[in-house]
Each structure stands twice: as C-alpha cells, then as structure tokens.
Design a protein around this motif. Structure first.
Motif, PDB file in Angstrom:
ATOM      1  N   PHE A 113       0.810  -1.219   0.000  1.00  0.00           N
ATOM      2  CA  PHE A 113       0.000   0.000   0.000  1.00  0.00           C
ATOM      3  C   PHE A 113       0.846   1.274   0.000  1.00  0.00           C
ATOM      4  O   PHE A 113       0.469   2.264   0.612  1.00  0.00           O
ATOM      5  N   GLY A 114       1.979   1.223  -0.615  1.00  0.00           N
ATOM      6  CA  GLY A 114       2.824   2.408  -0.583  1.00  0.00           C
ATOM      7  C   GLY A 114       3.019   2.991  -1.974  1.00  0.00           C
ATOM      8  O   GLY A 114       3.753   3.959  -2.140  1.00  0.00           O
ATOM      9  N   ARG A 115       2.398   2.423  -2.950  1.00  0.00           N
ATOM     10  CA  ARG A 115       2.519   2.859  -4.350  1.00  0.00           C
ATOM     11  C   ARG A 115       3.946   2.724  -4.873  1.00  0.00           C
ATOM     12  O   ARG A 115       4.329   3.356  -5.849  1.00  0.00           O
ATOM     13  N   ILE A 136       9.729  -3.607   7.308  1.00  0.00           N
ATOM     14  CA  ILE A 136       8.680  -4.273   8.101  1.00  0.00           C
ATOM     15  C   ILE A 136       7.412  -3.438   7.965  1.00  0.00           C
ATOM     16  O   ILE A 136       7.399  -2.247   8.282  1.00  0.00           O
ATOM     17  N   THR A 137       6.389  -4.076   7.454  1.00  0.00           N
ATOM     18  CA  THR A 137       5.155  -3.345   7.194  1.00  0.00           C
ATOM     19  C   THR A 137       4.340  -3.157   8.475  1.00  0.00           C
ATOM     20  O   THR A 137       4.410  -3.973   9.400  1.00  0.00           O
ATOM     21  N   ALA A 138       3.574  -2.062   8.507  1.00  0.00           N
ATOM     22  CA  ALA A 138       2.788  -1.730   9.712  1.00  0.00           C
ATOM     23  C   ALA A 138       1.796  -2.842  10.059  1.00  0.00           C
ATOM     24  O   ALA A 138       1.476  -3.043  11.228  1.00  0.00           O
ATOM     25  N   VAL A 227      -7.526  -1.585  17.303  1.00  0.00           N
ATOM     26  CA  VAL A 227      -6.921  -0.542  16.469  1.00  0.00           C
ATOM     27  C   VAL A 227      -5.620  -0.116  17.145  1.00  0.00           C
ATOM     28  O   VAL A 227      -5.601   0.136  18.350  1.00  0.00           O
ATOM     29  N   VAL A 228      -4.536  -0.076  16.375  1.00  0.00           N
ATOM     30  CA  VAL A 228      -3.235   0.316  16.928  1.00  0.00           C
ATOM     31  C   VAL A 228      -2.762   1.562  16.208  1.00  0.00           C
ATOM     32  O   VAL A 228      -2.570   1.561  14.992  1.00  0.00           O
ATOM     33  N   ARG A 229      -2.575   2.624  16.972  1.00  0.00           N
ATOM     34  CA  ARG A 229      -2.117   3.886  16.381  1.00  0.00           C
ATOM     35  C   ARG A 229      -0.629   4.090  16.683  1.00  0.00           C
ATOM     36  O   ARG A 229      -0.160   3.717  17.753  1.00  0.00           O
ATOM     37  N   MET A 230       0.097   4.676  15.750  1.00  0.00           N
ATOM     38  CA  MET A 230       1.529   4.988  15.945  1.00  0.00           C
ATOM     39  C   MET A 230       2.295   3.760  16.454  1.00  0.00           C
ATOM     40  O   MET A 230       3.094   3.856  17.399  1.00  0.00           O
ATOM     41  N   ALA A 231       2.007   2.644  15.832  1.00  0.00           N
ATOM     42  CA  ALA A 231       2.610   1.395  16.290  1.00  0.00           C
ATOM     43  C   ALA A 231       4.131   1.485  16.294  1.00  0.00           C
ATOM     44  O   ALA A 231       4.723   2.110  15.412  1.00  0.00           O
ATOM     45  N   THR A 232       4.734   0.886  17.288  1.00  0.00           N
ATOM     46  CA  THR A 232       6.189   0.778  17.515  1.00  0.00           C
ATOM     47  C   THR A 232       6.820   2.081  18.021  1.00  0.00           C
ATOM     48  O   THR A 232       7.995   2.107  18.351  1.00  0.00           O
ATOM     49  N   HIS A 233       6.057   3.167  18.037  1.00  0.00           N
ATOM     50  CA  HIS A 233       6.558   4.430  18.596  1.00  0.00           C
ATOM     51  C   HIS A 233       6.277   4.438  20.110  1.00  0.00           C
ATOM     52  O   HIS A 233       5.347   3.777  20.561  1.00  0.00           O
ATOM     53  N   PRO A 234       7.002   5.260  20.863  1.00  0.00           N
ATOM     54  CA  PRO A 234       6.686   5.339  22.307  1.00  0.00           C
ATOM     55  C   PRO A 234       5.256   5.834  22.538  1.00  0.00           C
ATOM     56  O   PRO A 234       4.692   5.618  23.592  1.00  0.00           O
ATOM     57  N   ALA A 257      -5.097   8.744  12.262  1.00  0.00           N
ATOM     58  CA  ALA A 257      -4.076   8.081  11.462  1.00  0.00           C
ATOM     59  C   ALA A 257      -2.698   8.483  11.984  1.00  0.00           C
ATOM     60  O   ALA A 257      -2.570   9.565  12.564  1.00  0.00           O
ATOM     61  N   PRO A 258      -1.668   7.657  11.805  1.00  0.00           N
ATOM     62  CA  PRO A 258      -1.718   6.338  11.170  1.00  0.00           C
ATOM     63  C   PRO A 258      -2.122   5.248  12.158  1.00  0.00           C
ATOM     64  O   PRO A 258      -1.592   5.182  13.262  1.00  0.00           O
ATOM     65  N   ALA A 259      -3.058   4.433  11.725  1.00  0.00           N
ATOM     66  CA  ALA A 259      -3.492   3.329  12.594  1.00  0.00           C
ATOM     67  C   ALA A 259      -3.838   2.107  11.755  1.00  0.00           C
ATOM     68  O   ALA A 259      -4.240   2.224  10.599  1.00  0.00           O
ATOM     69  N   ILE A 260      -3.663   0.964  12.395  1.00  0.00           N
ATOM     70  CA  ILE A 260      -3.919  -0.334  11.765  1.00  0.00           C
ATOM     71  C   ILE A 260      -5.076  -0.968  12.522  1.00  0.00           C
ATOM     72  O   ILE A 260      -5.115  -0.895  13.753  1.00  0.00           O
TER      73      ILE A 260
HETATM   74  N1  SAH Z   1       3.868   1.028   3.097  1.00  0.00           N
HETATM   75  C1  SAH Z   1       3.315   1.193   4.415  1.00  0.00           C
HETATM   76  C2  SAH Z   1       1.822   1.484   4.372  1.00  0.00           C
HETATM   77  C3  SAH Z   1       1.520   2.806   3.765  1.00  0.00           C
HETATM   78  S1  SAH Z   1      -0.188   3.144   3.784  1.00  0.00           S
HETATM   79  C4  SAH Z   1       3.602  -0.073   5.236  1.00  0.00           C
HETATM   80  O1  SAH Z   1       4.033  -1.077   4.672  1.00  0.00           O
HETATM   81  O2  SAH Z   1       3.409  -0.052   6.438  1.00  0.00           O
HETATM   82  C5  SAH Z   1      -0.331   4.117   5.242  1.00  0.00           C
HETATM   83  C6  SAH Z   1      -1.034   3.340   6.340  1.00  0.00           C
HETATM   84  O3  SAH Z   1      -0.116   2.434   6.962  1.00  0.00           O
HETATM   85  C7  SAH Z   1      -1.531   4.181   7.480  1.00  0.00           C
HETATM   86  O4  SAH Z   1      -2.744   4.821   7.190  1.00  0.00           O
HETATM   87  C8  SAH Z   1      -1.687   3.145   8.557  1.00  0.00           C
HETATM   88  O5  SAH Z   1      -2.832   2.385   8.339  1.00  0.00           O
HETATM   89  C9  SAH Z   1      -0.492   2.251   8.288  1.00  0.00           C
HETATM   90  N2  SAH Z   1       0.656   2.611   9.142  1.00  0.00           N
HETATM   91  C10 SAH Z   1       1.876   2.979   8.761  1.00  0.00           C
HETATM   92  N3  SAH Z   1       2.699   3.164   9.819  1.00  0.00           N
HETATM   93  C11 SAH Z   1       1.954   2.897  10.902  1.00  0.00           C
HETATM   94  C12 SAH Z   1       2.214   2.889  12.296  1.00  0.00           C
HETATM   95  N4  SAH Z   1       3.415   3.190  12.798  1.00  0.00           N
HETATM   96  N5  SAH Z   1       1.211   2.546  13.134  1.00  0.00           N
HETATM   97  C13 SAH Z   1       0.000   2.224  12.670  1.00  0.00           C
HETATM   98  N6  SAH Z   1      -0.309   2.219  11.365  1.00  0.00           N
HETATM   99  C14 SAH Z   1       0.654   2.544  10.487  1.00  0.00           C
END
Ligand code: SAH
Length: 553
Positions: A113-115, A136-138, A227-234, A257-260
């Motif tokens: 999802f990063g184009r 490592i993807t989110a 829902v996890v926001r700002m994952a891996t950050h403090p 955002a950013p959240a998973i």
């Molecule tokens: N290429 C990226 C994704 C880009 S799309 C990857 O592989 O992770 C952007 C989306 O990624 C955000 O809207 C969110 O859903 C997710 N994302 C990226 N970093 C994140 C983080 N640290 N915590 C939670 N979600 C994250």
C-alpha cells in the motif's frame, strides 16, 4: 510494455533504490537500508518514514520531503514518479560520483500500500536500473507491538492485508499520497466468509463503514478487533473491542491516522501478550537535560524501558580557556604517580588532546583513578582500565580511596601513623574548569602534590530544542532528569519564565545530593533522588517510583 532494464556495464549497480523505512521504531530498519542510505546522493522521503533515519545519510546527501505538510503543496504520485526519474537521470549524467544511488525512502514496506509498485514501473519505463529493500510493514509490526500474533494455530491460518482507504478519506495525512480507490475493489462478502485475521490499513475514518459492511456480510459481531495507532513508537495507542464496538471505541479514544485495524480471534490473546505497552516506563515522557554527547546512555536505557525521551541539552562541552596548560599536563602525564578523572567528559577531552598530541595508552600515568562507574566506563572505552574507582560519583569518597590506596602500597611507612600520609606523591587531576575544591583539598591535606588542570569547560547552549519547549508548553512532560547541579542551573537560565513553573509541576529526578541542593535553591526541589548516584541508579529510582505510583492509582 517496458521490461526490467537489462544489465548495462555502464551502470552495474542500481541507480534507484526503493527502501522500506519500517513502521517507525528505527531499530526495525534493515541493515541493507542503513547501508544504502549512507550511499545515497539524494533521498526522497515521506511522512511515515521516521526522520531520525536520515541520520544514516551522508552530510552531502540532498534530502527531499514529499509528504503532506500543513498548508503547503503536497506532491501527487505522478509528480513523485517524475521527480524520482529526474533525480536518477541527473545522477546518471554525472560521471564524477560512482557508487552512489538515489533512494526513495517509504514508510513500512515500499510495495505494501505504498505505491512503490508504481514508482518501480516509472523507473522501468525510464530504463533506470533499480533495487528494492523491503521494510517491516505496519500490518505486521502493529499487531506484534500490540501483543497480537497475526496467525496462531488455535485461531487462524490466514491473514489478509486490506486497504480501508476510500477516496473521500482525506483525513489520513499519514500517507504521502492517497492510495487511490483500491478499496472499491475490496470484496467484503469474501472477507467475511474467509474470516481469519483481517488487517486494515488506512481505515480510521472509514472504520464504521468497514465494520458495518463486514457484519452485513455475515461476520460475527463479537469477533475481537483492535486498532493500533503509531505502532512501535513510544506514543503507541491501542484500543480493543469487537467488530461491533471497535469503531465507536476508536472514535471515543480519538484515534487518528496512522493506525492499523486488526479483526479476528487472534486479537483475544492480546491480554496475555501485551509486552510493549507493559514496559515499566511506557507512556512516560522524559526530558533528559545532559550534554548531547552524554544524553544517549541515559536516553537509550529509558527508551528500552518504553519511555518517550526528549533530549534537551543544557550543557555544551568546549575546550578549556588555557588549552596550552591542558596539553602540557597531558604531555607530562607519565611524570605523575596518579592521574585522576572525575567525569566521562574529562576522559573524552583528555583522549582528544592525546590524539592531537599523537600520544597513546602508553603515555598515561602509572596509576589511573576514576570517580564513579560512568567515568570508569569512559576510560575502559579508550582501552584504559582504571586502578581505582570510587563506587559513588562523590569526590570525598574518591579522595578517601586514593589516600587508602597510596598509603597502603607504601611499605616503608608505619602502617598506622602513615595511614593518611601522601607526601612524595604527585597527582594530576584532569577536570572541568569549574570543579569542586574538596578533592584537591583532601589530597593536599594528606601531603600530596596536586596539579588541578582544567581539561574542558562547560557552556550553556544558545537555546533548547523546539520539541522540548513544545512538550513543556503542552504539559506533556512527566519527568525531568538532572545529572548535575549545572543541568539544573542551566535549564533554569535557558527557560522562559512561564515554563519555569511548568518544570515545578513535572517530576524532577536528581542524581545525588549536590544536584538536589541546586534544585532546591532554584525552587524546584527534587521529587526523587537516586540512591546510587549514577545513571543506572537514576533509571532504577524512576522505574520504582513510576511502578509505585501506577500501583497506587
Ligand atoms: N507502506 C506502508 C503502508 C503505507 S499506507 C507499510 O508497509 O506499512 C499508510 C497506512 O499504513 C496508514 O494509514 C496506517 O494504516 C499504516 N501505518 C503505517 N505506519 C503505521 C504505524 N506506525 N502505526 C500504525 N499504522 C501505520
């Protein structure tokens, strides 16, 4: 259709490299990524790539930010593609810098999802050789850091990554560019039927719609979800519930955002596995006021324990006023019986001076003494094992240890009468320009000849970093650490008046009695003083107090 550029002897190395920056925590960045950044002549990066990674770049690298910035034009995907190709062509036209590359640094993994796929296609079309370094993807890191295994034999054997983005979801500022209408292709009936673990990217605003669609398509409303926001950050924040409740819970917690979003039975094990958010200092924001050079030892420990650390150096190390006297003393070191270091800064400054004088470890005095373990560590790191180390960083204690050590090793003297007699010994103290007189006094009183030579001086930096001021202004700071009286005095001097009272409201941790006295004089009495007057002692005190007050509340 263009095909992958074939091997061209003129460009045996990739010109462009799409590098995955990982989810945020820079420890999760790859070694290949770090090596490539060091070679980059241009780095094109966006909002989700942690800017701290740019420290891996060489100072000459051109850094181009293409993420969204409030009020400013943000790059469209075609513009980014064109910029990437243009920078590569410019580089290829320059025969003078072989072995470099153009890096496109993208959050998480470049192809998730990063184009990144579109960027790679643009490079192919332009016949520019490229490479891809995954990150490592989110969708993997987010669940892992929230204590959710994306697969588990008891619950699921599939995991699906889905974009929850819709064109109108323009609030998702985290993505450099909206990822188009990929979500219109999402087959909700198929997802509901498949179940397993569903991981949604970019779906915060759209969450009510996503969860409703899944339930409408037959997914059990009680399926666990998080829902996890700002994952891996403090600053990581996690909300857990069910498919039915999660959208509302996320809204209530103001998750942005950013959240998973993770949906599936695996979410239920989070309770047992929530390792990251359970670290003792998780959720604490700590202002570290040491010198920039010294801050990292304290900051690293605090980060490991889960804290958010903001460095606010209040001291700068500079050469001493009388540099020549320092150099002469160092040149003459072998003529002393003992050289004494009272700080890591003193050791580092002496080491630099020795390098300048082309001296090495053989040119030290026969006996080397250090105050406290941090000074001893600094000596060890330059290959010198100190003979005498005081357990605490207090000069009186070191003076007593020196007196005992030297009195004992002199067999010619009567053991009792001469116990405190250091006559005939020459000591060299390499210290800060302003240092407490007690050590010199005690050694001289015992009969020693002492040369107290300033090897460095400390200065107040011009200003505090913006993020430190901002955190104080927002009342976001929980703890401030003070590792010396001057860190306290200097912070007081550097702060505007209104922020001095903010410091009064934070918890103030002092390394020891001298620092606590200085804090009290400034009207900021220490909330806590470390029992052991060193960095591990401070960390220990802070952890204990944080756990105690968390238990009490
Ligand atoms: N290429 C990226 C994704 C880009 S799309 C990857 O592989 O992770 C952007 C989306 O990624 C955000 O809207 C969110 O859903 C997710 N994302 C990226 N970093 C994140 C983080 N640290 N915590 C939670 N979600 C994250």
């Amino acid at each position: 259709m263009a095909t992958t550029p074939s091997f061209n002897p003129k460009y045996p190395l990739p010109i462009a490299v799409l590098v995955g920056a990982g989810p945020g925590d820079i420890g999760l960045f790859t070694l290949a990524g770090a090596r490539t950044l060091a070679l980059a002549s241009v780095v094109i990066y966006d909002a989700l790539a942690n800017p701290d990674l740019l420290a891996f770049c060489s100072p000459e690298a051109e850094l181009i930010y293409v993420g969204k910035r409030a009020g400013l034009h943000s790059f469209t995907q075609p513009e980014i593609n064109a910029l990437l190709v243009k920078k590569c062509r410019e580089y290829m036209a320059r025969p003078d810098c072989p072995g470099r590359c153009i890096v496109r640094l993208k959050g998480g993994d470049p192809f998730v999802f990063g184009r990144g796929g579109e960027e790679a296609q643009a490079l192919t079309q332009a016949q520019i050789p490229f490479a891809v370094i995954p990150g490592i993807t989110a969708g993997i890191a987010g669940p892992a850091y929230a204590g959710i295994p994306v697969t588990h034999r008891d619950f699921t054997s599939t995991v699906t990554f889905i974009t929850g983005h819709q064109q109108e979801d323009s609030s998702d500022k985290s993505s450099a560019v909206p990822s188009g209408d990929e979500s219109s292709n999402v087959d909700y009936p198929a997802l509901a039927k498949l179940g397993g673990t569903l991981v949604f990217y970019m779906g915060v605003k759209n969450l009510p719609h996503i969860t409703q669609r899944l339930m409408d398509c037959g997914l059990n409303a009680d399926t666990p979800a998080a829902v996890v926001r700002m994952a891996t950050h403090p600053e990581q924040q996690t909300v857990a519930g069910t498919v039915k409740t999660i959208a509302q819970l996320a809204q209530k917690a103001e998750i942005k955002a950013p959240a998973i979003t993770i949906i599936g039975k695996v979410v239920s094990v989070r309770e047992q596995m929530n390792w990251f958010e359970s670290r003792p200092l998780f959720g604490q924001t700590i202002l570290v006021t040491r010198t920039r050079q010294q801050a990292s030892t304290l900051s690293d420990k605090l980060l490991e324990l889960g804290a958010r650390v903001i460095e606010a150096p209040t001291i700068e190390i500079a050469k001493p006023t009388d540099r020549q006297a320092a150099l002469t003393a160092i040149q003459d070191m072998t003529n002393y019986d003992c050289v004494v270091f009272t700080s890591a800064n003193g050791v580092q400054s002496a080491h630099q001076a020795m390098i300048a004088l082309e001296l090495d470890a053989r040119d030290f005095a026969a006996t080397v003494a250090a105050i406290g373990p941090a000074t001893a560590d600094a000596l060890n790191s330059i290959g010198i094992t100190p003979d005498i180390v005081s357990t605490d960083a207090i000069s009186e204690e070191l003076a007593l240890e020196l007196i005992n050590y030297f009195s004992r090793i002199d067999p010619a003297k009567e053991p009792d009468a001469a116990k405190l007699d250091l006559s005939g010994y020459r000591f060299l103290l390499l210290r800060a320009e302003i240092a407490r007189p007690s050590l010199v006094k005690m050694l001289r009183n015992a009969g020693a000849a002492v040369d107290d030579v300033p090897i460095y001086q400390t200065r107040i930096p011009e200003s505090l970093p913006e993020n430190a001021i901002e955190a104080l202004q927002n009342g976001a700071v929980d703890w401030i650490t003070f590792t010396s009286a001057s860190t306290a005095k200097n912070l007081f001097t550097m702060l505007p008046e209104n922020l001095r009272s903010v410091v009064g409201k934070c918890r103030r941790l002092s390394i020891g009695p001298t620092t606590s006295r200085a804090l009290a004089e400034l009207g900021w009495p220490a909330t806590l003083e470390a029992q052991h007057h060193d960095i591990p002692g401070m960390v220990h005190a802070m952890v204990e107090e944080t756990l105690r007050s968390a238990g009490a509340s």
